[in-house]
Design a protein around this motif. Structure first.
Motif, PDB file in Angstrom:
ATOM      1  N   GLY A 288      14.971   6.456   4.917  1.00 13.90           N
ATOM      2  CA  GLY A 288      14.868   5.178   5.614  1.00 13.90           C
ATOM      3  C   GLY A 288      13.454   4.700   5.770  1.00 13.90           C
ATOM      4  O   GLY A 288      13.221   3.538   6.128  1.00 13.90           O
ATOM      5  N   ASP A 289      12.472   5.539   5.490  1.00 13.63           N
ATOM      6  CA  ASP A 289      11.061   5.210   5.718  1.00 13.63           C
ATOM      7  C   ASP A 289      10.408   4.738   4.424  1.00 13.63           C
ATOM      8  O   ASP A 289       9.655   5.470   3.775  1.00 13.63           O
ATOM      9  CB  ASP A 289      10.343   6.431   6.274  1.00 13.63           C
ATOM     10  N   PHE A 290      10.730   3.514   4.006  1.00 15.83           N
ATOM     11  CA  PHE A 290      10.045   2.921   2.863  1.00 15.83           C
ATOM     12  C   PHE A 290      10.289   1.419   2.856  1.00 15.83           C
ATOM     13  O   PHE A 290      11.245   0.915   3.445  1.00 15.83           O
ATOM     14  CB  PHE A 290      10.489   3.549   1.539  1.00 15.83           C
ATOM     15  N   ALA A 291       9.386   0.706   2.187  1.00 13.93           N
ATOM     16  CA  ALA A 291       9.535  -0.730   1.999  1.00 13.93           C
ATOM     17  C   ALA A 291       9.119  -1.135   0.598  1.00 13.93           C
ATOM     18  O   ALA A 291       9.619  -2.107   0.045  1.00 13.93           O
ATOM     19  CB  ALA A 291       8.725  -1.509   3.033  1.00 13.93           C
ATOM     20  N   GLY A 292       8.176  -0.387   0.018  1.00 14.77           N
ATOM     21  CA  GLY A 292       7.781  -0.653  -1.366  1.00 14.77           C
ATOM     22  C   GLY A 292       8.762  -0.034  -2.336  1.00 14.77           C
ATOM     23  O   GLY A 292       9.427  -0.714  -3.104  1.00 14.77           O
ATOM     24  N   GLY A 293       8.853   1.293  -2.278  1.00 18.92           N
ATOM     25  CA  GLY A 293       9.777   1.979  -3.164  1.00 18.92           C
ATOM     26  C   GLY A 293      10.061   3.391  -2.695  1.00 18.92           C
ATOM     27  O   GLY A 293       9.222   4.043  -2.070  1.00 18.92           O
ATOM     28  N   ALA A 294      11.268   3.857  -2.983  1.00 18.25           N
ATOM     29  CA  ALA A 294      11.618   5.270  -2.825  1.00 18.25           C
ATOM     30  C   ALA A 294      11.505   5.883  -4.215  1.00 18.25           C
ATOM     31  O   ALA A 294      12.284   5.558  -5.119  1.00 18.25           O
ATOM     32  CB  ALA A 294      13.021   5.431  -2.261  1.00 18.25           C
ATOM     33  N   ILE A 295      10.523   6.729  -4.393  1.00 17.00           N
ATOM     34  CA  ILE A 295      10.156   7.222  -5.721  1.00 17.00           C
ATOM     35  C   ILE A 295      10.732   8.618  -5.908  1.00 17.00           C
ATOM     36  O   ILE A 295      10.444   9.527  -5.132  1.00 17.00           O
ATOM     37  CB  ILE A 295       8.626   7.246  -5.880  1.00 17.00           C
ATOM     38  N   LYS A 296      11.549   8.767  -6.927  1.00 15.82           N
ATOM     39  CA  LYS A 296      12.169  10.059  -7.211  1.00 15.82           C
ATOM     40  C   LYS A 296      11.636  10.589  -8.541  1.00 15.82           C
ATOM     41  O   LYS A 296      11.839   9.977  -9.593  1.00 15.82           O
ATOM     42  CB  LYS A 296      13.687   9.946  -7.266  1.00 15.82           C
TER      43      LYS A 296
ATOM     44  N   SER B  82       0.824  -1.198   0.000  1.00 10.67           N
ATOM     45  CA  SER B  82       0.000   0.000   0.000  1.00 10.67           C
ATOM     46  C   SER B  82       0.861   1.252   0.000  1.00 10.67           C
ATOM     47  O   SER B  82       2.070   1.216   0.259  1.00 10.67           O
ATOM     48  CB  SER B  82      -0.939  -0.002   1.207  1.00 10.67           C
ATOM     49  N   GLU B  83       0.204   2.387  -0.280  1.00 13.40           N
ATOM     50  CA  GLU B  83       0.917   3.651  -0.455  1.00 13.40           C
ATOM     51  C   GLU B  83       1.694   4.088   0.781  1.00 13.40           C
ATOM     52  O   GLU B  83       2.648   4.865   0.679  1.00 13.40           O
ATOM     53  CB  GLU B  83      -0.065   4.762  -0.857  1.00 13.40           C
ATOM     54  N   ARG B  84       1.333   3.597   1.949  1.00 10.04           N
ATOM     55  CA  ARG B  84       2.022   4.010   3.166  1.00 10.04           C
ATOM     56  C   ARG B  84       3.478   3.540   3.186  1.00 10.04           C
ATOM     57  O   ARG B  84       4.304   4.077   3.927  1.00 10.04           O
ATOM     58  CB  ARG B  84       1.294   3.470   4.397  1.00 10.04           C
ATOM     59  N   TYR B  85       3.822   2.548   2.386  1.00 11.20           N
ATOM     60  CA  TYR B  85       5.177   1.995   2.387  1.00 11.20           C
ATOM     61  C   TYR B  85       6.090   2.656   1.353  1.00 11.20           C
ATOM     62  O   TYR B  85       7.157   2.130   1.051  1.00 11.20           O
ATOM     63  CB  TYR B  85       5.128   0.495   2.150  1.00 11.20           C
ATOM     64  N   ASN B  86       5.679   3.800   0.814  1.00 10.28           N
ATOM     65  CA  ASN B  86       6.497   4.504  -0.171  1.00 10.28           C
ATOM     66  C   ASN B  86       6.969   5.837   0.371  1.00 10.28           C
ATOM     67  O   ASN B  86       6.271   6.488   1.158  1.00 10.28           O
ATOM     68  CB  ASN B  86       5.699   4.757  -1.450  1.00 10.28           C
ATOM     69  N   SER B  87       8.148   6.257  -0.058  1.00 11.36           N
ATOM     70  CA  SER B  87       8.622   7.622   0.152  1.00 11.36           C
ATOM     71  C   SER B  87       8.758   8.274  -1.216  1.00 11.36           C
ATOM     72  O   SER B  87       9.254   7.651  -2.160  1.00 11.36           O
ATOM     73  CB  SER B  87       9.971   7.639   0.870  1.00 11.36           C
TER      74      SER B  87
END
Length: 938
Positions: free
Chosen positions: A221-229, A173-178
């Motif tokens: 450090g706060d992500f598990a799905g993806g760090a989106i740039k 879910s979206e909560r696991y993305n930065s």
């Protein structure tokens, strides 16, 4: 039959043509060093052109004959070969060696921006990255005709979109993305969830989108799905002006005369309310109002300068309007080259959908299920978005650059809901007609000042950024009311006026959220080898940096209720008033004490919260190549986080004061089998912190969901261990094939859960632990070397797919079915594919795209409330574009061609699967959407 014969004859002709061709092939090298040249152009005619791959190889299909062959590459002298003979079915070998064009460059200093918005540059960066990453270039975005970032990112492997706004990576879910916009974390645009609304970014301002899937020291450090740039355009080389105007037609909405609306303010068309829906400035505060007598409150209700409109009116929905103006300018300031990029966008779109909503009691032992309520919602919405991007880039010299980026979006959403159906919960079956009139405005600004500085020998590079984010979200005068009559009756509907302040009966709701964030970050990179050495990309590198952010939020909500007097002050509300129709019952003359309607404060102490978060991070990482084949990148990131949330309810004040230090190690290793293939291995630890809203004990009634949402101040921060392995193969500079597997271990995962009790209520909980394992595949393949037909050669394929298996454990608090379920929001499979055609000579291009994702949990249940699942739907999009030689462009597209239903079902028998025995909760269609856009570049 005729069309079949015609198709067959075309295929036979293409096959004969292909069989009669010959091949020109070889390798292009640097004459001095003997190294392969990547991206050199080999041309035999204006339409027969090939580019060399990573190994310098090329292959060109040609009809038999004699050709003049030209080989070119920037900073090299062009090379021409006369009389090259091509024979049918044979391969002619030509191995050119290009010589440096030292004379042409000797007197010129070239200072230019590296082009990063095309597929070749993107794939090169993915290959050279130290981290597991996927991405999308502006070149692919343009081909797909995506309007905003939310539509574009769903083409990236393992990515899906929820609610047309929020990104889900690898089924999480979206909560696991930065989300980072040009290296700075973006603000969350929502009150209840941690998510960046990607629909606020038009694709016209995007250079590329990268999704990092494995941790690294420099990533949040706060992500598990993806760090989106998301990288926006910052520099241009020439002046240009673009203008685009488009319109959209949605089946079931456009020109439908059952589209509901109500009179708003005179500035709704600009995305904000002019004050029409706001409480007067002299209206008492909550504390002041509660100290007034009932008679004094009634006087304020009589004189309330707000519209007495509770039922929307039917209208005809106009087509959507989309405008885009872009200004690119290059000029000098004090001898320094400055690029200015301005993009102004305007969208006015409408949506009408009918939603079937059901709620049930728990299944009985005999398998029977009783219905609590069953409604059909006619939802009509009008979304207006005004966006402005202004980026400046100044290159002081070849070693120093300053950039100033600004993005502002103003979004206004006017929404009406007309609810019709039956309520079975009251003992006597009631037929209901309920109404909600809602308006929401969001103002979102993010600004960044960034500098990039290098030493003369290019061994040291320092980048820094200072940023500011601001969000204001207002929901002024949300009106909601219920009307009922006995089922089967032909009489009028009676307005439901309670003796209590309830969240669903006649009321006006107001909310205001403000959030600001101050950000500072910097990174120093040191190359241990000289920058002009033979292999700079593999030189040992040291990265050291920091990131600091201070975020403050305040939220206030207020509810004003219309109530029935059942004895206060010895009076009772006149029955004649209670029997009035909806258009008359709340008229000023009916608000009186003690025998009229009571106008009362429904706000509670829990309807506000204040929150702040301070994040300070430092990191170090080192990259080094071993044995000529193994690339190592490892390090650690330390994050100190201090979160404070203050809220209260009737039982007292709740304070969250959480201070934590996390040390997050990460290791990324790549083994290069050859220049075209490699294997990646990665491990990293990350966290997932609760959001402000999730820890605030504020309860909000969502009319559309017919449910209340409440925070949990005891939520813990989740920690995640991430493992990745991926094989990558690069057949050419523009092609990629990859296959990867990943594993994630969650400790204390955060999820949204249905609460037991009266009505439908959601809250947020921690599970004990969860595991997720998946496999991903991606392919980007050109047809140029597969077919002899020019038409087929102009095609390319982008395909990505994911298979994911997850299991979460919630401890001993729930049933076996709940204990063994997947993670909320995670799909077991995801498929995205696109077929693209582009002919630069004729200006025609088209694309066909397909997307599907597997059944996923929408809301977590318990023993009394079954888990709700969202079922798969197949989505096909088509686009066609024609570029004219006079700089005009015409685009047409169809989104969601099949227009399949959105289906949400509960696991009625709680067997952990969705089958024929499970009942529908929500069902709706959004309609097929067709667009046409005309653009011109000056």
């Amino acid at each position: 039959m005729k069309s079949f014969l015609l198709t067959l004859s075309l295929l036979i002709s293409a096959g004969i043509s292909y069989a009669q061709q010959g091949t020109l092939a070889g390798k292009v090298k640097d004459k001095k060093t003997g190294e392969a040249i990547i991206g050199a152009t080999v041309s035999a005619t204006t339409s027969n052109v090939a580019a060399t791959d990573i190994d310098g190889n090329y292959a060109l299909k040609l009809a038999p004959g004699t050709y003049k062959v030209t080989v070119t590459y920037v900073s090299y002298k062009p090379l021409t070969f006369e009389g090259i003979k091509i024979e049918a079915g044979k391969t002619t070998t030509l191995n050119p060696s290009l010589e440096d064009d030292a004379h042409s460059l000797g007197e010129v200093t070239v200072v230019a921006e590296r082009q990063v918005n095309n597929d070749i540059s993107l794939i090169k960066d993915i290959k050279q990255s130290n981290i597991v990453v996927s991405g999308m270039s502006n070149e692919q975005i343009v081909k797909a005709q995506d309007r905003d970032a939310a539509e574009a990112v769903r083409r990236i492997p393992g990515v899906t979109i929820q609610d047309n706004r929020f990104i889900i990576v690898r089924g999480l879910s979206e909560r696991y993305n930065s989300v980072m916009l040009n290296n700075v974390l973006t603000p969350s645009s929502e009150v209840d969830v941690r998510a960046f609304s990607f629909d606020v970014l038009p694709t016209s301002v995007i250079d590329r989108i990268l999704i990092y899937k494995s941790p690294a020291p420099e990533l949040p450090g706060d992500f598990a799905g993806g760090a989106i740039k998301v990288t926006t355009r910052n520099a241009v080389t020439e002046n240009s002006t673009t203008f685009n105007i488009g319109t959209g037609y949605r089946t079931g909405t456009t020109f439908n005369n059952n589209y509901y609306s109500y009179k708003g303010s005179k500035t709704d068309f600009l995305g904000f309310d002019s004050g029409t829906r706001q409480l007067p400035g002299n209206f008492p505060t909550t504390a002041q109002f509660q100290n007034l007598s009932y008679a004094e409150r009634a006087q304020y209700g009589q004189n309330l300068d707000l519209p007495n409109t509770w039922r929307p009116e039917k209208a005809t929905a106009a087509p959507d309007l989309r405008l885009n103006v872009g200004l690119n300018r290059v000029f000098d300031v004090a001898g320094n080259r400055v690029s200015s990029i301005t993009a102004l966008t305007y969208t006015n779109a409408r949506l009408r959908q009918n939603t079937i909503r059901n709620d049930y009691q728990q299944q009985q032992a005999n398998g029977n299920v009783d219905t609590n309520w069953s409604y059909t919602d006619q939802l009509s919405g009008n979304t207006v978005r005004v966006g402005l991007l202004q980026n400046f880039s100044m290159r002081l010299n070849e070693n120093n650059k300053i950039e100033f980026r600004n993005l502002f979006n103003q979004i206004g959403i006017s929404q009406t809901t007309v609810r019709q159906g039956f309520n079975y919960e009251t003992g006597t079956v009631k037929e209901e007609q309920n109404y909600a009139l809602r308006y929401e405005s969001r103002s979102i600004y993010t600004g960044q000042l960034q500098g990039t500085h290098s030493t003369a020998d290019q061994k040291n590079t320092f980048t820094w950024s200072a940023g500011y984010n601001f969000i204001n979200r207002q929901e002024p005068d949300l009106r909601r009311v219920r009307t009922q009559r006995d089922a089967g009756s032909e009489g009028p509907y009676r307005v439901q006026v309670s003796t209590l302040s309830t969240p669903y009966d006649a009321a006006r709701f107001f909310s205001d959220l403000n959030e600001s964030a101050y950000i500072a970050e910097g990174q120093w990179q040191h190359l241990f080898n000289a920058a002009d050495s033979a292999d700079v990309e593999n030189a040992p590198k040291l990265n050291i940096g920091f990131y600091a952010e201070r975020k403050d939020r305040d939220f206030n909500a207020r509810t004003l209720n219309y109530k029935r007097n059942a004895g206060i002050g010895g009076g009772r509300t006149d029955e004649n008033i209670l029997n009035l129709p909806l258009e008359q019952i709340f008229a000023p003359q009916n608000i009186a004490f003690p025998n009229g309607l009571i106008f009362d404060e429904g706000t509670t102490i829990a309807d506000k919260y204040d929150a702040s978060n301070t994040l300070a991070a430092g990191y170090a990482g080192i990259a080094k190549q071993f044995f000529g084949r193994v690339n190592f990148y490892g390090g650690a990131r330390a994050e100190y986080n201090w979160r404070q949330v203050t809220t209260a309810d009737q039982s007292g004040t709740y304070e969250v004061d959480d201070k934590k230090l996390y040390v997050l190690p990460s290791v990324n290793v790549a083994y290069n089998f050859s220049i075209r293939s490699l294997l990646r291995l990665a491990y990293g630890m990350t966290v997932n912190r609760p959001e402000f809203r999730e820890q605030a004990r504020f309860s909000f009634y969502d009319f559309n969901e017919n449910a209340s949402v409440r925070g949990n101040n005891e939520l813990k921060t989740a920690t995640i261990h991430n493992v990745d392995m991926r094989y990558e193969f690069y057949p050419s500079p523009a092609e990629l094939l990859s296959l990867g597997v990943f594993y994630k271990r969650f400790i204390n995962p955060i999820e949204t859960k249905l609460e037991a009790g009266t009505g439908t209520n959601y809250t947020f909980v921690n599970g004990d632990y969860a595991n997720s394992v998946g496999i991903e595949a991606e392919a980007r393949k050109s047809f140029r070397d597969l077919f002899g037909s020019k038409f087929l050669q102009n095609h390319s394929l982008v395909l990505n797919a994911s298979l994911i298996h997850s299991r979460v454990n919630l401890g001993g608090e729930s049933s076996r079915e709940v204990l063994e379920r997947p993670l909320m929001g995670q799909s077991p499979y995801i498929v995205n594919t696109g077929l693209y055609y582009q002919d630069e000579e004729t200006g025609w291009q088209y694309s066909i795209m397909y997307n599907v994702l597997g059944t996923r949990i929408y809301r977590v249940g318990d023993e009394q409330n079954p888990t709700i699942y969202e079922l798969p739907r197949h989505v096909v999009d088509l686009t066609v574009t024609k570029n004219f030689k006079n700089r005009m462009q015409l685009k047409a597209g169809v989104t969601d061609l099949f227009n399949q239903k959105f289906r949400f079902k509960e696991d009625t028998n709680q067997d952990g699967e969705i089958g024929s025995a499970d009942l529908p909760i929500y069902l709706f269609n959004r309609g097929m959407y067709s667009t046409i856009t005309l653009g011109y570049t000056f």
